[in-house]
Write a protein that holds these residues in place. Structure first.
Motif, PDB file in Angstrom:
ATOM      1  N   PRO A   1      33.868  31.258  31.096  1.00 14.49           N
ATOM      2  CA  PRO A   1      34.484  31.571  32.386  1.00 14.49           C
ATOM      3  C   PRO A   1      35.648  30.631  32.673  1.00 14.49           C
ATOM      4  O   PRO A   1      35.694  29.517  32.174  1.00 14.49           O
ATOM      5  CB  PRO A   1      33.338  31.363  33.381  1.00 14.49           C
ATOM      6  N   THR A   2      36.563  31.124  33.501  1.00 19.13           N
ATOM      7  CA  THR A   2      37.660  30.259  33.924  1.00 19.13           C
ATOM      8  C   THR A   2      37.128  29.253  34.934  1.00 19.13           C
ATOM      9  O   THR A   2      36.090  29.460  35.557  1.00 19.13           O
ATOM     10  CB  THR A   2      38.790  31.083  34.576  1.00 19.13           C
TER      11      THR A   2
ATOM     12  N   PRO B   1      35.958  40.416  28.800  1.00 16.34           N
ATOM     13  CA  PRO B   1      36.256  39.098  29.362  1.00 16.34           C
ATOM     14  C   PRO B   1      36.174  37.993  28.311  1.00 16.34           C
ATOM     15  O   PRO B   1      35.577  38.160  27.250  1.00 16.34           O
ATOM     16  CB  PRO B   1      35.170  38.905  30.415  1.00 16.34           C
TER      17      PRO B   1
ATOM     18  N   SER C   1      27.652  33.741  32.928  1.00 12.20           N
ATOM     19  CA  SER C   1      29.042  34.064  32.671  1.00 12.20           C
ATOM     20  C   SER C   1      29.537  33.546  31.333  1.00 12.20           C
ATOM     21  O   SER C   1      30.651  33.823  30.945  1.00 12.20           O
ATOM     22  CB  SER C   1      29.931  33.544  33.801  1.00 12.20           C
TER      23      SER C   1
ATOM     24  N   ASP D   1      39.031  30.944  26.791  1.00 11.73           N
ATOM     25  CA  ASP D   1      39.197  31.606  28.085  1.00 11.73           C
ATOM     26  C   ASP D   1      40.077  32.853  27.986  1.00 11.73           C
ATOM     27  O   ASP D   1      40.505  33.396  28.995  1.00 11.73           O
ATOM     28  CB  ASP D   1      39.785  30.634  29.100  1.00 11.73           C
TER      29      ASP D   1
ATOM     30  N   ASP E   1      39.236  39.515  38.879  1.00 10.16           N
ATOM     31  CA  ASP E   1      39.022  38.741  37.656  1.00 10.16           C
ATOM     32  C   ASP E   1      38.061  39.478  36.740  1.00 10.16           C
ATOM     33  O   ASP E   1      37.222  40.247  37.193  1.00 10.16           O
ATOM     34  CB  ASP E   1      38.421  37.369  37.985  1.00 10.16           C
TER      35      ASP E   1
ATOM     36  N   ARG F   1      34.924  38.966  34.245  1.00 12.40           N
ATOM     37  CA  ARG F   1      33.889  37.970  33.990  1.00 12.40           C
ATOM     38  C   ARG F   1      32.632  38.683  33.532  1.00 12.40           C
ATOM     39  O   ARG F   1      32.435  39.854  33.799  1.00 12.40           O
ATOM     40  CB  ARG F   1      33.611  37.128  35.222  1.00 12.40           C
ATOM     41  N   TRP F   2      31.791  37.943  32.858  1.00 15.92           N
ATOM     42  CA  TRP F   2      30.513  38.474  32.409  1.00 15.92           C
ATOM     43  C   TRP F   2      29.484  38.349  33.510  1.00 15.92           C
ATOM     44  O   TRP F   2      29.340  37.287  34.106  1.00 15.92           O
ATOM     45  CB  TRP F   2      30.032  37.724  31.163  1.00 15.92           C
TER      46      TRP F   2
ATOM     47  N   PRO G   1      36.803  32.649  41.312  1.00 21.62           N
ATOM     48  CA  PRO G   1      36.991  34.050  40.938  1.00 21.62           C
ATOM     49  C   PRO G   1      37.551  34.875  42.085  1.00 21.62           C
ATOM     50  O   PRO G   1      37.282  34.610  43.249  1.00 21.62           O
ATOM     51  CB  PRO G   1      35.582  34.510  40.568  1.00 21.62           C
TER      52      PRO G   1
END
Length: 198
Positions: free
Chosen positions: A136-137, A132, A16, A45, A145, A147-148, A141
């Motif tokens: 990552p946050t 994204p 991610s 982010d 959301d 995300r990779w 998730p």
């Protein structure tokens, strides 16, 4: 890119996180790459909207079907380029020109004509997509959301073309077809509980 941001990207080993080279490749798609990189230095982010058609095209598939395509690419095919999840869809990054060619190739295929392949949104020259954030946050998730799933990790990632993605779409559609040797149940048939026989 400063040493601090290089450290942020370089110590990310999970799928991610985007590497510094991957961030540079993504930023190269925009009109002002240094501004995008500066934004990501301050806010790693933050998702960003980038144009398609020069560095990459994007094929957006419904999440479940996109996952089946991704499985086909990795299990039986050459792998994939970068892939992201965004708002219930799978974003497959592809070679420039794919958005123009893929719809016509799908129309020629049997599964494209029968509706077995769900509508794929093809973003190419003149379109833009939200990518994204590089990192990552830290929160848990949610299905919506971004995300990779396969993060960009090089300045020149391999990107599949239209022929490879049509192959993956057809294979994913075939994998989704369930063939049964039993006829479908008759909805008006009476059902008897034979377990109570004497």
């Amino acid at each position: 890119m400063s040493n601090t941001s290089k450290e942020l990207y370089s110590d990310r080993s999970d799928v991610s996180g985007v590497t510094a080279d991957g961030a540079a490749w993504l930023a190269s798609a925009g009109t002002y790459p240094r501004s995008t990189l500066a934004l990501w230095e301050d806010r790693p982010d933050a998702p960003v909207v980038l144009p398609c058609g020069t560095a990459f095209d994007v094929v957006s598939a419904p999440a479940v079907f996109g996952r089946r395509m991704l499985d086909q690419l990795w299990d039986e095919g050459p792998g994939s380029g970068p892939v992201a999840a965004f708002r219930g869809r799978m974003l497959l990054f592809s070679a420039p020109g794919t958005a123009y060619r893929l719809p016509s190739l799908l129309r020629w295929e049997e599964f494209g004509r029968t509706g077995a392949v769900p509508p794929l949104l093809c973003h190419g020259n003149g379109d833009a997509v939200t990518v994204p954030a590089p990192l990552p946050t830290t929160t848990a998730p949610t299905p919506f959301d971004s995300r990779w799933l396969v993060a960009p990790d090089t300045r020149h990632p391999w990107l599949p073309g239209a022929e490879i993605l049509v192959w993956a779409a057809v294979r994913a559609a075939r994998a989704a077809v369930r063939i049964s040797i039993f006829p479908p149940a008759d909805q008006d048939a009476k059902v008897y509980d034979v377990s109570r026989r004497r």
